[in-house]
Design a protein around this motif. Structure first.
Motif, PDB file in Angstrom:
ATOM      1  N   LYS A 187      42.958  37.655 -70.808  1.00  0.00           N
ATOM      2  CA  LYS A 187      42.489  36.565 -71.661  1.00  0.00           C
ATOM      3  C   LYS A 187      42.046  35.388 -70.810  1.00  0.00           C
ATOM      4  CE  LYS A 187      44.022  33.448 -75.300  1.00  0.00           C
ATOM      5  NZ  LYS A 187      45.164  32.981 -76.081  1.00  0.00           N
ATOM      6  N   ASP A 188      42.887  35.022 -69.791  1.00  0.00           N
ATOM      7  CA  ASP A 188      42.527  33.922 -68.895  1.00  0.00           C
ATOM      8  C   ASP A 188      41.247  34.241 -68.124  1.00  0.00           C
ATOM      9  OD1 ASP A 188      44.740  32.508 -69.725  1.00  0.00           O
ATOM     10  OD2 ASP A 188      45.995  33.093 -68.003  1.00  0.00           O
ATOM     11  N   ALA A 189      41.130  35.488 -67.665  1.00  0.00           N
ATOM     12  CA  ALA A 189      39.926  35.878 -66.926  1.00  0.00           C
ATOM     13  C   ALA A 189      38.695  35.774 -67.821  1.00  0.00           C
ATOM     14  CB  ALA A 189      40.069  37.291 -66.381  1.00  0.00           C
ATOM     15  N   ILE A 190      38.817  36.240 -69.042  1.00  0.00           N
ATOM     16  CA  ILE A 190      37.688  36.176 -69.976  1.00  0.00           C
ATOM     17  C   ILE A 190      37.347  34.725 -70.287  1.00  0.00           C
ATOM     18  CG2 ILE A 190      36.983  36.677 -72.342  1.00  0.00           C
ATOM     19  CD1 ILE A 190      38.523  39.334 -72.094  1.00  0.00           C
ATOM     20  N   GLU A 191      38.371  33.897 -70.555  1.00  0.00           N
ATOM     21  CA  GLU A 191      38.116  32.476 -70.824  1.00  0.00           C
ATOM     22  C   GLU A 191      37.492  31.798 -69.618  1.00  0.00           C
ATOM     23  OE1 GLU A 191      41.805  30.793 -72.104  1.00  0.00           O
ATOM     24  OE2 GLU A 191      41.681  31.690 -74.110  1.00  0.00           O
ATOM     25  N   GLY A 192      37.948  32.141 -68.408  1.00  0.00           N
ATOM     26  CA  GLY A 192      37.359  31.575 -67.179  1.00  0.00           C
ATOM     27  C   GLY A 192      35.909  31.980 -67.032  1.00  0.00           C
ATOM     28  N   GLN A 193      35.628  33.244 -67.347  1.00  0.00           N
ATOM     29  CA  GLN A 193      34.243  33.696 -67.264  1.00  0.00           C
ATOM     30  C   GLN A 193      33.383  33.007 -68.313  1.00  0.00           C
ATOM     31  OE1 GLN A 193      34.453  37.955 -67.564  1.00  0.00           O
ATOM     32  NE2 GLN A 193      34.923  38.225 -65.392  1.00  0.00           N
ATOM     33  N   VAL A 194      33.958  32.796 -69.496  1.00  0.00           N
ATOM     34  CA  VAL A 194      33.218  32.095 -70.542  1.00  0.00           C
ATOM     35  C   VAL A 194      32.929  30.657 -70.095  1.00  0.00           C
ATOM     36  CG1 VAL A 194      33.382  31.161 -72.886  1.00  0.00           C
ATOM     37  CG2 VAL A 194      34.004  33.536 -72.442  1.00  0.00           C
TER      38      VAL A 194
END
Length: 164
Positions: free
Chosen positions: A41-48
């Motif tokens: 989730k953190d990785a996806i949010e960071g990518q977003v």
């Protein structure tokens, strides 16, 4: 008890085994799964967030390019206008120079024509005089003296020039 209804011992063993598996899953495996899910989730949010930041930067770069393009178009229009004005000015200068050269050529041609006319007139006068003397001699039947005739011819041509 029948086949479908188990006894107390197998039921207790099944319940205890289920409880042990459930507790071990809840205590060990579930936190690890939650941890991996949180990391994803953190990785996806960071990518977003990075994607949004890159989108904003791309928008700024695009705005800069559009501004430069607008400036380039303005500059090109200015250069075209200058070239048009310079071309018009050069055409006018060339036209003026051409007219001047034409006048010089006309003047030179007129002078050459006048000189050729004078030369032709002089040659024709000489030929006319000799032909006139020869014709007069034939009419009279004897040769005519050129000293007397030159005086007559000079008077004739001066009268002719006075009439012109």
């Amino acid at each position: 008890m029948g086949i479908l209804i188990p006894g107390l011992a197998p039921t207790v063993v099944c319940v205890v085994t289920f409880a042990v598996v459930f507790v071990s899953m809840a205590k060990v495996l579930l936190p690890r799964v939650n941890k991996v899910l949180d990391e994803r989730k953190d990785a996806i949010e960071g990518q977003v967030e990075r994607a949004e930041q890159l989108t904003m930067e791309a928008g700024e770069v695009l705005a800069g390019y559009r501004e430069e393009l607008a400036e380039a178009r303005h500059e090109s229009a200015h250069l075209r206008q200058e070239a048009l004005e310079q071309g018009t000015r050069l055409i006018a200068e060339i036209r003026t120079e051409g007219l001047r050269e034409r006048e010089v050529m006309i003047t030179e041609a007129q002078a050459r024509f006048e000189a050729d006319r004078v030369i032709a007139e002089t040659e024709l006068r000489g030929d006319v005089v000799s032909l006139a003397i020869e014709l007069a001699g034939r009419v009279l039947g004897e040769p005519i003296d050129s000293a007397v005739t030159s005086e007559i011819v000079d008077r004739f041509f001066s009268d002719l020039d006075a009439r012109s």
